[in-house]
Scaffold this motif. Structure first.
Motif, PDB file in Angstrom:
ATOM      1  N   TRP A   1       0.837  -1.201   0.000  1.00  0.00           N
ATOM      2  CA  TRP A   1       0.000   0.000   0.000  1.00  0.00           C
ATOM      3  C   TRP A   1       0.870   1.249   0.000  1.00  0.00           C
ATOM      4  O   TRP A   1       0.635   2.188  -0.780  1.00  0.00           O
ATOM      5  N   HIS A   2       1.885   1.281   0.862  1.00  0.00           N
ATOM      6  CA  HIS A   2       2.742   2.468   0.935  1.00  0.00           C
ATOM      7  C   HIS A   2       3.523   2.690  -0.356  1.00  0.00           C
ATOM      8  O   HIS A   2       3.719   3.835  -0.773  1.00  0.00           O
ATOM      9  N   ALA A   3       3.960   1.600  -0.985  1.00  0.00           N
ATOM     10  CA  ALA A   3       4.689   1.754  -2.245  1.00  0.00           C
ATOM     11  C   ALA A   3       3.762   2.224  -3.365  1.00  0.00           C
ATOM     12  O   ALA A   3       4.135   3.069  -4.186  1.00  0.00           O
ATOM     13  N   SER A   4       2.549   1.700  -3.387  1.00  0.00           N
ATOM     14  CA  SER A   4       1.601   2.073  -4.435  1.00  0.00           C
ATOM     15  C   SER A   4       1.026   3.469  -4.227  1.00  0.00           C
ATOM     16  O   SER A   4       0.531   4.085  -5.167  1.00  0.00           O
ATOM     17  N   HIS A   5       1.083   3.953  -2.985  1.00  0.00           N
ATOM     18  CA  HIS A   5       0.564   5.285  -2.659  1.00  0.00           C
ATOM     19  C   HIS A   5       1.673   6.103  -1.982  1.00  0.00           C
ATOM     20  O   HIS A   5       1.459   6.748  -0.960  1.00  0.00           O
TER      21      HIS A   5
ATOM     22  N   VAL B   1       8.355   5.284   2.025  1.00  0.00           N
ATOM     23  CA  VAL B   1       7.860   6.428   1.246  1.00  0.00           C
ATOM     24  C   VAL B   1       8.934   7.491   1.059  1.00  0.00           C
ATOM     25  O   VAL B   1       8.819   8.344   0.187  1.00  0.00           O
ATOM     26  N   ARG B   2       9.995   7.446   1.871  1.00  0.00           N
ATOM     27  CA  ARG B   2      11.088   8.410   1.714  1.00  0.00           C
ATOM     28  C   ARG B   2      11.865   8.176   0.431  1.00  0.00           C
ATOM     29  O   ARG B   2      12.371   9.105  -0.174  1.00  0.00           O
ATOM     30  N   TRP B   3      12.008   6.893   0.072  1.00  0.00           N
ATOM     31  CA  TRP B   3      12.917   6.580  -1.030  1.00  0.00           C
ATOM     32  C   TRP B   3      12.274   5.874  -2.209  1.00  0.00           C
ATOM     33  O   TRP B   3      12.852   5.857  -3.304  1.00  0.00           O
ATOM     34  N   PHE B   4      11.102   5.281  -2.022  1.00  0.00           N
ATOM     35  CA  PHE B   4      10.523   4.504  -3.119  1.00  0.00           C
ATOM     36  C   PHE B   4      10.097   5.412  -4.270  1.00  0.00           C
ATOM     37  O   PHE B   4       9.477   6.453  -4.060  1.00  0.00           O
ATOM     38  N   SER B   5      10.420   4.977  -5.493  1.00  0.00           N
ATOM     39  CA  SER B   5      10.015   5.714  -6.686  1.00  0.00           C
ATOM     40  C   SER B   5       9.205   4.803  -7.598  1.00  0.00           C
ATOM     41  O   SER B   5       9.660   3.694  -7.919  1.00  0.00           O
ATOM     42  N   PRO B   6       8.023   5.251  -8.014  1.00  0.00           N
ATOM     43  CA  PRO B   6       7.222   4.435  -8.935  1.00  0.00           C
ATOM     44  C   PRO B   6       7.941   4.135 -10.244  1.00  0.00           C
ATOM     45  O   PRO B   6       7.603   3.164 -10.925  1.00  0.00           O
ATOM     46  N   THR B   7       8.927   4.948 -10.595  1.00  0.00           N
ATOM     47  CA  THR B   7       9.668   4.731 -11.840  1.00  0.00           C
ATOM     48  C   THR B   7      11.001   4.024 -11.600  1.00  0.00           C
ATOM     49  O   THR B   7      11.798   3.871 -12.522  1.00  0.00           O
ATOM     50  N   GLY B   8      11.246   3.610 -10.368  1.00  0.00           N
ATOM     51  CA  GLY B   8      12.498   2.946 -10.046  1.00  0.00           C
ATOM     52  C   GLY B   8      12.504   1.483 -10.453  1.00  0.00           C
ATOM     53  O   GLY B   8      11.521   0.965 -10.996  1.00  0.00           O
ATOM     54  N   PRO B   9      13.607   0.787 -10.160  1.00  0.00           N
ATOM     55  CA  PRO B   9      13.746  -0.612 -10.601  1.00  0.00           C
ATOM     56  C   PRO B   9      12.871  -1.590  -9.827  1.00  0.00           C
ATOM     57  O   PRO B   9      12.586  -2.688 -10.315  1.00  0.00           O
ATOM     58  N   GLN B  10      12.475  -1.230  -8.598  1.00  0.00           N
ATOM     59  CA  GLN B  10      11.661  -2.131  -7.786  1.00  0.00           C
ATOM     60  C   GLN B  10      10.177  -1.815  -7.923  1.00  0.00           C
ATOM     61  O   GLN B  10       9.783  -0.645  -7.952  1.00  0.00           O
ATOM     62  N   THR B  11       9.374  -2.854  -7.980  1.00  0.00           N
ATOM     63  CA  THR B  11       7.929  -2.685  -8.000  1.00  0.00           C
ATOM     64  C   THR B  11       7.397  -2.729  -6.564  1.00  0.00           C
ATOM     65  O   THR B  11       8.089  -3.199  -5.654  1.00  0.00           O
TER      66      THR B  11
END
Length: 202
Positions: A101-105, A171-181
């Motif tokens: 949830w946190h990665a998707s939002h 949420v500090r570092w995750f990027s929707p365009t990054g290598p990790q889903t």
């Protein structure tokens, strides 16, 4: 065919959605303090005066984003937890879904976690109650695992906060365009959480 009142309701709901989406964009990009209602109105394609039709202050927009985000996150973990399942599976699903949830939002997550102090005391209290509710779900999972012998946890409260931080802090570092889903991160966090608490025979 919609009546006049129904059309007005649809238009009002659409305007609110546009405002909230614009507020999320602005708060995530510039931070709450540096964002103005004029910024939000421009992103929503509205006049600054139109903002005040739906929200009397910029803070009330932040509160709406925050309370909606926390309610959504609480619903996710409550849906993920099955008391009939074994504690390790309960923990795995909780952490997996909370991190996903946190990665998707991630933009909303960043706002609700790091703009907390910008809320009024009354609004902070409402949001804090939802945070405690999320913590209680995790505590019940850990307590069940300790009772069953699956988990070796001396400090349930401290461990709850440590595991929740895995999901929240992304949420500090995750990027929707990054290598990790979101799925990649969710699966990693679920594995790490289990390693933190599983009891092992000496």
């Amino acid at each position: 065919m919609l009546s006049t009142d129904e059309r007005d309701d649809v238009m009002t709901a659409t305007a609110r959605e546009r405002l909230l989406e614009a507020a999320v964009e602005a708060f995530a990009e510039k931070g709450f303090t540096a964002t103005t209602t004029r910024d939000i109105a421009a992103r929503a394609g509205m006049s600054p005066a139109a903002v005040y039709v739906h929200h009397d202050t910029k803070e009330s927009l932040l509160f709406t984003v925050s309370i909606d985000g926390h309610r959504s996150a609480l619903q996710v973990v409550e849906s993920a937890d099955d008391p009939a399942a074994a504690p390790p599976e309960r923990l795995r699903r909780f952490v997996h879904d909370f991190s996903a949830w946190h990665a998707s939002h991630s933009r909303v997550g960043r706002i609700v976690q790091y703009e907390f102090d910008a809320l009024t005391p009354e609004h902070r209290s409402e949001v804090a109650a939802l945070r405690r509710a999320i913590e209680r779900v995790m505590q019940r999972v850990l307590e069940a695992g300790v009772a069953s012998g699956d988990f070796a946890v001396d400090d349930v409260v401290g461990t709850t906060r440590a595991i929740l931080s895995l999901s929240i802090d992304l949420v500090r570092w995750f990027s929707p365009t990054g290598p990790q889903t979101p799925q990649d991160v969710a699966e990693l966090h679920a594995r790490l959480a289990l390693r933190m608490v599983l009891a092992h025979d000496d």
